[in-house]
Design a protein around this motif. Structure first.
Motif, PDB file in Angstrom:
ATOM      1  N   ILE A  87      35.523  43.975  45.877  1.00  0.00           N
ATOM      2  CA  ILE A  87      36.495  43.033  46.439  1.00  0.00           C
ATOM      3  C   ILE A  87      35.817  42.095  47.432  1.00  0.00           C
ATOM      4  CG2 ILE A  87      38.585  42.823  47.837  1.00  0.00           C
ATOM      5  CD1 ILE A  87      39.175  43.820  45.076  1.00  0.00           C
ATOM      6  N   ILE A  88      34.986  42.646  48.302  1.00  0.00           N
ATOM      7  CA  ILE A  88      34.298  41.813  49.307  1.00  0.00           C
ATOM      8  C   ILE A  88      33.350  40.835  48.630  1.00  0.00           C
ATOM      9  CG2 ILE A  88      32.700  41.843  51.248  1.00  0.00           C
ATOM     10  CD1 ILE A  88      35.533  42.789  51.907  1.00  0.00           C
ATOM     11  N   ALA A  89      32.583  41.321  47.649  1.00  0.00           N
ATOM     12  CA  ALA A  89      31.671  40.425  46.935  1.00  0.00           C
ATOM     13  C   ALA A  89      32.438  39.311  46.244  1.00  0.00           C
ATOM     14  CB  ALA A  89      30.854  41.224  45.923  1.00  0.00           C
ATOM     15  N   MET A  90      33.565  39.663  45.637  1.00  0.00           N
ATOM     16  CA  MET A  90      34.401  38.684  44.970  1.00  0.00           C
ATOM     17  C   MET A  90      34.871  37.611  45.947  1.00  0.00           C
ATOM     18  SD  MET A  90      37.968  39.454  42.924  1.00  0.00           S
ATOM     19  CE  MET A  90      37.269  40.976  42.294  1.00  0.00           C
ATOM     20  N   CYS A  91      35.313  38.043  47.113  1.00  0.00           N
ATOM     21  CA  CYS A  91      35.818  37.100  48.117  1.00  0.00           C
ATOM     22  C   CYS A  91      34.715  36.183  48.648  1.00  0.00           C
ATOM     23  CB  CYS A  91      36.476  37.864  49.266  1.00  0.00           C
ATOM     24  SG  CYS A  91      38.036  38.665  48.823  1.00  0.00           S
ATOM     25  N   LEU A  92      33.532  36.730  48.846  1.00  0.00           N
ATOM     26  CA  LEU A  92      32.409  35.909  49.307  1.00  0.00           C
ATOM     27  C   LEU A  92      32.037  34.855  48.272  1.00  0.00           C
ATOM     28  CD1 LEU A  92      30.091  38.593  50.982  1.00  0.00           C
ATOM     29  CD2 LEU A  92      31.515  36.875  52.118  1.00  0.00           C
ATOM     30  N   ILE A  93      32.093  35.241  47.016  1.00  0.00           N
ATOM     31  CA  ILE A  93      31.788  34.275  45.960  1.00  0.00           C
ATOM     32  C   ILE A  93      32.858  33.195  45.896  1.00  0.00           C
ATOM     33  CG2 ILE A  93      31.458  33.994  43.472  1.00  0.00           C
ATOM     34  CD1 ILE A  93      30.303  36.846  43.448  1.00  0.00           C
ATOM     35  N   TYR A  94      34.112  33.585  46.111  1.00  0.00           N
ATOM     36  CA  TYR A  94      35.174  32.582  46.168  1.00  0.00           C
ATOM     37  C   TYR A  94      34.852  31.526  47.225  1.00  0.00           C
ATOM     38  CZ  TYR A  94      38.284  35.722  43.524  1.00  0.00           C
ATOM     39  OH  TYR A  94      38.849  36.509  42.570  1.00  0.00           O
ATOM     40  N   SER A 187      33.451  30.650  37.734  1.00  0.00           N
ATOM     41  CA  SER A 187      34.903  30.705  37.640  1.00  0.00           C
ATOM     42  C   SER A 187      35.401  31.982  38.302  1.00  0.00           C
ATOM     43  CB  SER A 187      35.331  30.676  36.174  1.00  0.00           C
ATOM     44  OG  SER A 187      36.696  30.998  36.043  1.00  0.00           O
ATOM     45  N   ASP A 188      36.531  31.891  39.004  1.00  0.00           N
ATOM     46  CA  ASP A 188      37.059  33.084  39.657  1.00  0.00           C
ATOM     47  C   ASP A 188      37.489  34.141  38.641  1.00  0.00           C
ATOM     48  OD1 ASP A 188      39.137  31.547  38.773  1.00  0.00           O
ATOM     49  OD2 ASP A 188      40.153  31.373  40.702  1.00  0.00           O
ATOM     50  N   THR A 189      37.844  33.712  37.419  1.00  0.00           N
ATOM     51  CA  THR A 189      38.187  34.701  36.397  1.00  0.00           C
ATOM     52  C   THR A 189      36.952  35.478  35.949  1.00  0.00           C
ATOM     53  OG1 THR A 189      37.934  33.054  34.609  1.00  0.00           O
ATOM     54  CG2 THR A 189      40.136  33.341  35.543  1.00  0.00           C
ATOM     55  N   THR A 190      35.835  34.787  35.804  1.00  0.00           N
ATOM     56  CA  THR A 190      34.586  35.462  35.451  1.00  0.00           C
ATOM     57  C   THR A 190      34.166  36.422  36.553  1.00  0.00           C
ATOM     58  OG1 THR A 190      33.782  33.666  34.041  1.00  0.00           O
ATOM     59  CG2 THR A 190      32.121  35.123  34.988  1.00  0.00           C
ATOM     60  N   ILE A 191      34.268  35.948  37.780  1.00  0.00           N
ATOM     61  CA  ILE A 191      33.909  36.786  38.929  1.00  0.00           C
ATOM     62  C   ILE A 191      34.763  38.047  38.962  1.00  0.00           C
ATOM     63  CG2 ILE A 191      33.866  36.905  41.446  1.00  0.00           C
ATOM     64  CD1 ILE A 191      33.390  33.800  41.348  1.00  0.00           C
ATOM     65  N   ALA A 192      36.080  37.863  38.826  1.00  0.00           N
ATOM     66  CA  ALA A 192      36.992  38.999  38.889  1.00  0.00           C
ATOM     67  C   ALA A 192      36.765  39.956  37.720  1.00  0.00           C
ATOM     68  CB  ALA A 192      38.440  38.503  38.898  1.00  0.00           C
ATOM     69  N   ALA A 193      36.579  39.406  36.516  1.00  0.00           N
ATOM     70  CA  ALA A 193      36.409  40.257  35.328  1.00  0.00           C
ATOM     71  C   ALA A 193      35.120  41.068  35.402  1.00  0.00           C
ATOM     72  CB  ALA A 193      36.430  39.398  34.066  1.00  0.00           C
ATOM     73  N   PHE A 301      41.668  34.431  48.258  1.00  0.00           N
ATOM     74  CA  PHE A 301      40.880  35.321  49.121  1.00  0.00           C
ATOM     75  C   PHE A 301      41.776  36.408  49.700  1.00  0.00           C
ATOM     76  CE2 PHE A 301      38.990  36.727  53.043  1.00  0.00           C
ATOM     77  CZ  PHE A 301      37.620  36.713  52.833  1.00  0.00           C
ATOM     78  N   VAL A 302      42.859  35.981  50.359  1.00  0.00           N
ATOM     79  CA  VAL A 302      43.782  36.936  50.987  1.00  0.00           C
ATOM     80  C   VAL A 302      44.451  37.803  49.936  1.00  0.00           C
ATOM     81  CG1 VAL A 302      45.880  37.163  52.376  1.00  0.00           C
ATOM     82  CG2 VAL A 302      44.162  35.440  52.979  1.00  0.00           C
ATOM     83  N   LEU A 303      44.861  37.172  48.832  1.00  0.00           N
ATOM     84  CA  LEU A 303      45.549  37.919  47.784  1.00  0.00           C
ATOM     85  C   LEU A 303      44.643  38.991  47.179  1.00  0.00           C
ATOM     86  CD1 LEU A 303      48.209  38.111  46.235  1.00  0.00           C
ATOM     87  CD2 LEU A 303      47.279  36.484  44.586  1.00  0.00           C
ATOM     88  N   SER A 304      43.374  38.662  46.985  1.00  0.00           N
ATOM     89  CA  SER A 304      42.436  39.645  46.441  1.00  0.00           C
ATOM     90  C   SER A 304      42.278  40.838  47.380  1.00  0.00           C
ATOM     91  CB  SER A 304      41.071  38.996  46.181  1.00  0.00           C
ATOM     92  OG  SER A 304      41.155  38.032  45.160  1.00  0.00           O
ATOM     93  N   LEU A 305      42.198  40.559  48.683  1.00  0.00           N
ATOM     94  CA  LEU A 305      42.102  41.648  49.653  1.00  0.00           C
ATOM     95  C   LEU A 305      43.337  42.533  49.607  1.00  0.00           C
ATOM     96  CD1 LEU A 305      40.648  39.818  52.806  1.00  0.00           C
ATOM     97  CD2 LEU A 305      39.443  41.411  51.309  1.00  0.00           C
ATOM     98  N   MET A 306      44.507  41.892  49.605  1.00  0.00           N
ATOM     99  CA  MET A 306      45.761  42.649  49.601  1.00  0.00           C
ATOM    100  C   MET A 306      45.900  43.488  48.329  1.00  0.00           C
ATOM    101  SD  MET A 306      47.385  42.033  52.405  1.00  0.00           S
ATOM    102  CE  MET A 306      47.593  40.830  53.722  1.00  0.00           C
ATOM    103  N   ILE A 307      45.578  42.907  47.198  1.00  0.00           N
ATOM    104  CA  ILE A 307      45.683  43.640  45.931  1.00  0.00           C
ATOM    105  C   ILE A 307      44.680  44.786  45.894  1.00  0.00           C
ATOM    106  CG2 ILE A 307      45.246  43.456  43.446  1.00  0.00           C
ATOM    107  CD1 ILE A 307      46.615  40.788  43.471  1.00  0.00           C
ATOM    108  N   GLY A 308      43.499  44.547  46.469  1.00  0.00           N
ATOM    109  CA  GLY A 308      42.530  45.634  46.563  1.00  0.00           C
ATOM    110  C   GLY A 308      43.075  46.801  47.359  1.00  0.00           C
ATOM    111  N   GLY A 309      43.759  46.510  48.465  1.00  0.00           N
ATOM    112  CA  GLY A 309      44.360  47.565  49.284  1.00  0.00           C
ATOM    113  C   GLY A 309      45.481  48.283  48.556  1.00  0.00           C
TER     114      GLY A 309
END
Length: 453
Positions: A87-94, A187-193, A301-309
């Motif tokens: 999640i943190i790596a994803m957010c930093l890339i965002y 792309s954020d979809t590639t990052i997330a996937a 960014f915030v949504l990814s953190l919240m969903i991770g939690g």
């Protein structure tokens, strides 16, 4: 003895519980319910009136409240999920992707890339040319929204000049934008996937491109036959230097460099281009653009953190185990060859899972984040390679995103062209071809087997 018992308990998988999924259901209900309400009220961008990262807050409270642990323990679980390495790596890339897009745009990169493409379009290939330009830019930028925002005025002007139907031009632009959204390394979809499935971007790209290219070729052939020849005025001048940051992103990413290195190099090159070719661009301007780029990623960014939690709380409470168990029951019911290492049913299960999530959230990145852990569990249990599950997540989320009339991309096109989103959806040819190509690949399994891990 007490310590041993606690360790054993901690390592025991949580009991499956449908109740643990209520927070996610609440989030989707609030988000979709608000979208439907504002649609009935006639509001623009109805499904985006209630920000997703705000709609998820009641779900966070409910997820913590459902925990059978002490309040402090539940909060610690939530924070642990937010702080997960992926999640943190994803957010930093965002953040880096947002900064690159903002700086490159401020230095004239978007305009230069668009103008370069427009000068290269033969009059007899307006439609396929626009698709290729949009595909290139979206692949370089990593954002379908940015591509549509950059090209929509030009596409509308070309439609007027050539006599092409505006709805067709909008569909071509959407098709090219979704091509890059699916394949781009940033792309954020590639990052997330890739992050959710635990595979490299390059492996996912190789797995993905075999499905996307046939779909793109089919779309281009269709565009060639539907094209109407007419003259188009080429831009008077092109800043070729400003195109370099976008080219560097593609070249470095294809070379297999770490995504953090790729994005940082792209930002640095865009800075150099700005200082060399843009008189008003200074280091202070650069810092402001980086700030703006960071801010543009605030919601995801915030949504990814919240969903991770929430995902961690659902895991601890047995929600993900229940969902995985339910999907596995469906897979087992239709699985005819249980000994196969390339289960069609499990791949269909992953595709349906992310598609349903995308229909509910109207955001392909969020859909991947929501369904990523469950998809990973399914892939692991049915011997589906991580690169394949990541590819399926990305493909089907982008397919659905390019076909739902309440998605941000189609709403933006509708506003730019003055068209109904439903009309634009009917011309989203690439997404239809991509869905067909992916389904054929899963059914036949020949493409998958040729790339067996």
């Amino acid at each position: 003895m007490k310590k041993t018992a606690m360790t054993t308990s901690a390592n025991t998988a949580p009991r499956p519980s449908a109740l643990a999924l209520l927070p996610l259901l609440l989030f989707l209900t609030l988000f979709i319910g608000a979208g439907v309400y504002f649609t009935l009220e006639g509001a623009d961008y109805a499904f985006y009136q209630l920000p997703a990262h705000v709609a998820i807050l009641p779900a966070v409270i409910l997820a913590i409240g459902l925990s059978r642990e002490r309040l402090n323990t539940a909060i610690e679980q939530f924070i642990r999920g937010m702080g997960h390495g992926d999640i943190i790596a994803m957010c930093l890339i965002y953040l880096l992707a947002g900064a690159f897009s903002a700086v490159a745009d401020a230095t004239g990169g978007v305009e230069a890339t668009v103008n370069l493409g427009l000068t290269l379009i033969p009059e007899s290939l307006i439609l396929p040319g626009l698709f290729v330009i949009a595909a290139f830019i979206s692949t370089a930028m990593g954002t379908s929204m940015g591509t549509i925002a950059a090209l929509a005025p030009f596409a509308l002007n070309m439609a007027t000049a050539t006599g092409q139907a505006p709805a067709v031009m909008a569909g071509v632009l959407l098709s090219g934008a979704m091509f890059g959204d699916n394949l781009s390394f940033i792309s954020d979809t590639t990052i997330a996937a890739t992050r959710s499935q635990g595979c490299s971007m390059r492996d996912k790209f190789k797995e993905n491109v075999g499905i996307a290219i046939p779909a793109a070729i089919a779309a281009i052939i269709l565009f060639v036959f539907n094209n109407q020849s007419a003259p188009v005025d080429a831009p008077e001048s092109i800043n070729y230097l400003a195109v370099l940051p976008y080219l560097s992103i593609i070249v470095l990413a294809l070379a297999g460099l770490n995504v953090f290195v790729v994005l940082t190099a792209g930002i640095a090159l865009a800075l150099c281009v700005g200082l060399m070719s843009t008189p008003d661009f200074t280091l202070l301007t650069f810092s402001q653009e980086v700030k703006a780029g960071f801010a543009s990623m605030q919601e995801i960014f915030v949504l990814s953190l919240m969903i991770g939690g929430i995902a961690e709380l659902m895991r601890c409470q047995g929600g993900l185990s229940f969902l995985t168990q339910a999907v596995n029951r469906v897979i087992a019911r239709f699985e005819k060859n249980r000994g196969s290492h390339h289960s069609r049913a499990s791949e269909f299960g992953i595709a349906l899972l992310v598609s349903f999530s995308n229909l509910c959230t109207a955001n392909n990145t969020v859909a991947i984040v929501v369904s990523g852990q469950v998809a990973k569990n399914i892939a692991s249990e049915h011997a589906v390679p991580a690169k394949r599950s990541a590819s399926l997540l990305d493909i089907f989320s982008c397919v659905v995103q390019g076909l739902i009339p309440y998605g941000a991309q189609i709403l933006l096109l509708g506003a730019s062209f003055g068209l109904s989103p439903l009309v634009i959806v009917s011309h989203s040819y690439y997404c239809f071809f991509l869905a067909a190509s992916a389904l054929i690949a899963v059914i036949s399994r020949r493409w998958w087997q040729a790339r067996r891990a």
